[in-house]
Design an enzyme around this catalytic site. Structure first.
Site, PDB file in Angstrom:
ATOM      1  N   HIS A 147       0.839  -1.197   0.000  1.00  0.00           N
ATOM      2  CA  HIS A 147       0.000   0.000   0.000  1.00  0.00           C
ATOM      3  C   HIS A 147       0.879   1.254   0.000  1.00  0.00           C
ATOM      4  O   HIS A 147       0.633   2.201  -0.747  1.00  0.00           O
ATOM      5  CB  HIS A 147      -0.919  -0.043   1.225  1.00  0.00           C
ATOM      6  CG  HIS A 147      -1.758   1.173   1.413  1.00  0.00           C
ATOM      7  ND1 HIS A 147      -3.072   1.234   1.016  1.00  0.00           N
ATOM      8  CD2 HIS A 147      -1.474   2.371   1.953  1.00  0.00           C
ATOM      9  CE1 HIS A 147      -3.554   2.426   1.309  1.00  0.00           C
ATOM     10  NE2 HIS A 147      -2.598   3.134   1.884  1.00  0.00           N
ATOM     11  N   GLU A 148       1.902   1.246   0.833  1.00  0.00           N
ATOM     12  CA  GLU A 148       2.775   2.420   0.922  1.00  0.00           C
ATOM     13  C   GLU A 148       3.581   2.611  -0.354  1.00  0.00           C
ATOM     14  O   GLU A 148       3.743   3.735  -0.846  1.00  0.00           O
ATOM     15  CB  GLU A 148       3.732   2.292   2.117  1.00  0.00           C
ATOM     16  CG  GLU A 148       3.039   2.220   3.471  1.00  0.00           C
ATOM     17  CD  GLU A 148       2.057   3.347   3.689  1.00  0.00           C
ATOM     18  OE1 GLU A 148       2.248   4.431   3.118  1.00  0.00           O
ATOM     19  OE2 GLU A 148       1.071   3.141   4.412  1.00  0.00           O
ATOM     20  N   HIS A 151       1.558   4.222  -2.904  1.00  0.00           N
ATOM     21  CA  HIS A 151       1.496   5.680  -2.750  1.00  0.00           C
ATOM     22  C   HIS A 151       2.696   6.343  -3.424  1.00  0.00           C
ATOM     23  O   HIS A 151       2.570   7.396  -4.043  1.00  0.00           O
ATOM     24  CB  HIS A 151       1.507   6.066  -1.271  1.00  0.00           C
ATOM     25  CG  HIS A 151       0.141   6.087  -0.647  1.00  0.00           C
ATOM     26  ND1 HIS A 151      -0.953   6.617  -1.275  1.00  0.00           N
ATOM     27  CD2 HIS A 151      -0.302   5.650   0.552  1.00  0.00           C
ATOM     28  CE1 HIS A 151      -2.013   6.501  -0.485  1.00  0.00           C
ATOM     29  NE2 HIS A 151      -1.641   5.898   0.633  1.00  0.00           N
ATOM     30  N   GLU A 226      -6.582   6.642  -1.371  1.00  0.00           N
ATOM     31  CA  GLU A 226      -6.442   5.517  -0.450  1.00  0.00           C
ATOM     32  C   GLU A 226      -7.016   4.255  -1.093  1.00  0.00           C
ATOM     33  O   GLU A 226      -6.400   3.199  -1.065  1.00  0.00           O
ATOM     34  CB  GLU A 226      -7.185   5.787   0.863  1.00  0.00           C
ATOM     35  CG  GLU A 226      -6.476   6.702   1.838  1.00  0.00           C
ATOM     36  CD  GLU A 226      -5.037   6.309   2.092  1.00  0.00           C
ATOM     37  OE1 GLU A 226      -4.765   5.124   2.325  1.00  0.00           O
ATOM     38  OE2 GLU A 226      -4.186   7.202   2.046  1.00  0.00           O
TER      39      GLU A 226
END
Lengths: 420, 185
Positions: A147-148, A151, A226
């Site tokens: 997930h990071e 980003h 997100e």
């Protein structure tokens, strides 16, 4: 994957243009209120608005990452300190096609959370709390890192910083203006009849609404990204359940402890919102969607891990809205979910917790003595005695000279670090 | 405006379009190559790790000669593979041998307590994952590239400049594709 990045960039430019024009319009509206008949003063206020924005922008461009990491009290770890964490980050870089491995930081906090920063992928960094490492198994930690990394790969870290700075400038300018209206408020009489009064009202409304609208836009964008990062994480790991169960484990446990260290600018970069108190719903003014909702979308991807599958699951729960740009939807192909990782939870998570603590001690350069009774004695840097007694069995250990030298050197290094 | 001008404009537009398509295809092809080199790096890393692992484990696992031999042999074969297809075949053999080894390890608690072995095992697990993820990324890129080559209108440009399809990296036998599922609880 590259379509996604490009579509994201296009959208970012649009949003930045909107925010910038709101900023300019706000400057002009204030100028108009102060001096309705003098264009010179009006453009002066526009210039001031741009000036405030530029100063804020330049500070965040110059050393934003380091400031953010320092404000969260993050410490860098090397591969030898945390091989598993580092490996997981490397794995996700490979899965996402990110060419440089970001720096890895650790934060000493029981509240499980993680974030990514970096205006460019080459300068990016990811940080995790010890609480996160202690609670998640390998699959879940991998999903959070995915997930990071998403980003970073989607350039959310760049965009949310820029947008955050612009919204911040709008808020500051609007705030200053409203205050001066309340306390000063003398000069804005005159004007020309009915039309002038109407324009005046519009300008006041504009000055009040601009910060609110900018904020709503910013938060909506943050929430969308997100979802997008969740979709990417599912695609990188081919294992949506990993992120779902990680989010579930994290969501109940985030306390305001990280919130103290987390600034507003950093909030959109965390895996779950560090500012939100437990159990609050996601509204117009939150950076993250409700965690239960994110889990529900991930769980209803039904055996598929592609971006299109995420989109389908999302639409099933939210109606017509979509998370993906059309060009990406067209390019997405079927991707099956992989098997669960072999070594999974032992149920208690105690060993993971201990590992995370050991890692922290290692980063802080504690010395470790293994006692005959099985106890591990950990001595902090700056420990000056030459002997230490075991608190459990009472056996007295004599410290070898190189260990003492190591502890003294570690203390020196830490003092130096603090001074700097 | 005369006829010549129109023809000229059409030709210029066509050339610009061909150049753009050509550049796009080159970019995709390089992405595929780049993804393949990432797989290569990880496979080499795995080959380098195996002797260490075998050396450490041998002292504890005295009755598992066959397992070790299978690993060593599969590794030697994998290192000689040249084409994408050969590599895939040999690597799936090696992967099978290693997953068998991982199952056997469960019978040796002393070995599992050895910190050196544990860190080697984490390295190997992660390298396996990295092989998997780089394969996944490579296949995504190949699919993307092949789709572009075959779809209208880029297929015209691709045919003109002989852009060829890339091979997928796939594990050969379905038996090895299914990772053995064992629960120890």
């Amino acid at each position: 994957m590259f379509e996604l990045i490009r579509a994201n960039q296009r959208k970012s430019i649009w949003l930045m243009a909107i925010l910038a024009s709101v900023l300019l319009a706000l400057g002009y509206a204030i100028g108009f209120l102060v001096a309705p008949d003098e264009p010179g003063i009006q453009s002066f206020f526009v210039i001031i608005a741009v000036g405030v924005w530029l100063v804020m922008l330049l500070t965040s461009l110059a050393g934003g990452e380091r400031i953010l990491l320092a404000s969260a009290q993050a410490r860098e770890v090397q591969k030898k300190d945390a091989p598993q964490l580092y490996n997981i980050v490397e794995e996700m870089c490979i899965a996402s096609g990110l060419s440089t491995v970001p720096k890895v930081y650790i934060i000493d906090s029981p509240s499980p959370n993680a974030f990514a920063v970096g205006l460019k992928p080459q300068r990016a960094a990811v940080a995790v709390t010890t609480g996160l490492m202690g609670k998640l198994n390998r699959d879940e930690l991998q999903a959070v890192m995915a997930h990071e990394i998403a980003h970073i790969q989607n350039r959310d870290t760049l965009f949310m910083t820029l947008a955050g700075v612009t919204v911040g400038a709008i808020i500051i300018i609007g705030d200053i203006f409203l205050r001066s209206m309340i306390y000063g408020g003398g000069r804005r009489r005159g004007g020309g009849g009915n039309q002038g009064a109407a324009l005046m009202v519009i300008a006041v409304v504009m000055a009040i609404l601009a910060p609110i609208l900018a904020n709503i836009l910013y938060f909506a964008c943050s929430r969308r990204r997100e979802y997008l990062a969740d979709a990417c994480a599912a695609q990188y790991t081919r294992y949506p359940e990993g992120l779902a169960s990680a989010l579930e484990k994290i969501s109940g446990q985030v306390t305001r402890q990280t919130a103290q260290a987390a600034s507003r600018t950093l909030a959109p970069m965390y895996i779950v919102n560090p500012m939100a108190a437990r159990g609050r719903r996601a509204g117009l003014f939150s950076t993250h969607p409700a965690t239960e909702d994110r889990v529900r979308v991930l769980r209803s991807m039904s055996g598929q891990a592609s971006l299109a599958a995420y989109e389908k699951a999302y639409q099933a729960l939210h109606g017509k809205q979509s998370v993906l740009p059309p060009s990406v939807r067209a390019a997405s192909v079927d991707q099956a979910v992989r098997e669960q990782h072999r070594e999974s939870d032992d149920g208690t998570g105690r060993s993971q917790w201990r590992q995370a603590q050991d890692l922290l001690h290692q980063v802080d350069r504690y010395a470790v003595i293994a006692c005959v009774c099985g106890m591990k004695l950990k001595l902090p840097p700056g420990y000056e005695e030459s002997k230490v007694g075991c608190p459990k069995c009472g056996h007295v250990h004599v410290l070898p000279p190189e260990m003492m030298a190591g502890l003294a050197a570690a203390q020196m290094a830490q003092r130096k670090g603090k001074k700097r | 405006m005369s006829m010549q001008w129109i023809v000229l404009i059409v030709i210029v537009v066509l050339i610009v379009w061909i150049v753009a398509m050509y550049n796009k295809l080159v970019r995709f092809r390089n992405q595929v190559k780049n993804a393949w080199s990432q797989i290569d790096v990880q496979l080499k890393r795995r080959h380098d790790l195996i002797p260490n692992l075998v050396e450490t484990a041998k002292g504890y696992m005295t009755h598992e000669r066959e397992t070790f031999e299978a690993i060593t042999q599969a590794r030697a074969q994998a290192m000689q593979a040249k084409t994408v297809g050969e590599t895939a075949q040999a690597e799936s053999q090696l992967q099978g041998a290693l997953s068998k080894f991982n199952l056997v390890v469960e019978n040796y608690p002393e070995l599992k307590a050895n910190t050196n072995f544990l860190s080697l095992q984490e390295e190997l697990t992660s390298t396996e994952n990295k092989v998997g993820f780089s394969r996944q990324y490579y296949n995504d890129q190949v699919l993307h590239y092949n789709n572009t080559i075959e779809s209208v209108p880029t297929n015209i440009v691709a045919g003109l400049f002989r852009f060829e399809r890339s091979d997928f990296f796939e594990l050969e036998s379905p038996a090895e594709r299914a990772v053995p599922k064992v629960s120890f609880s």
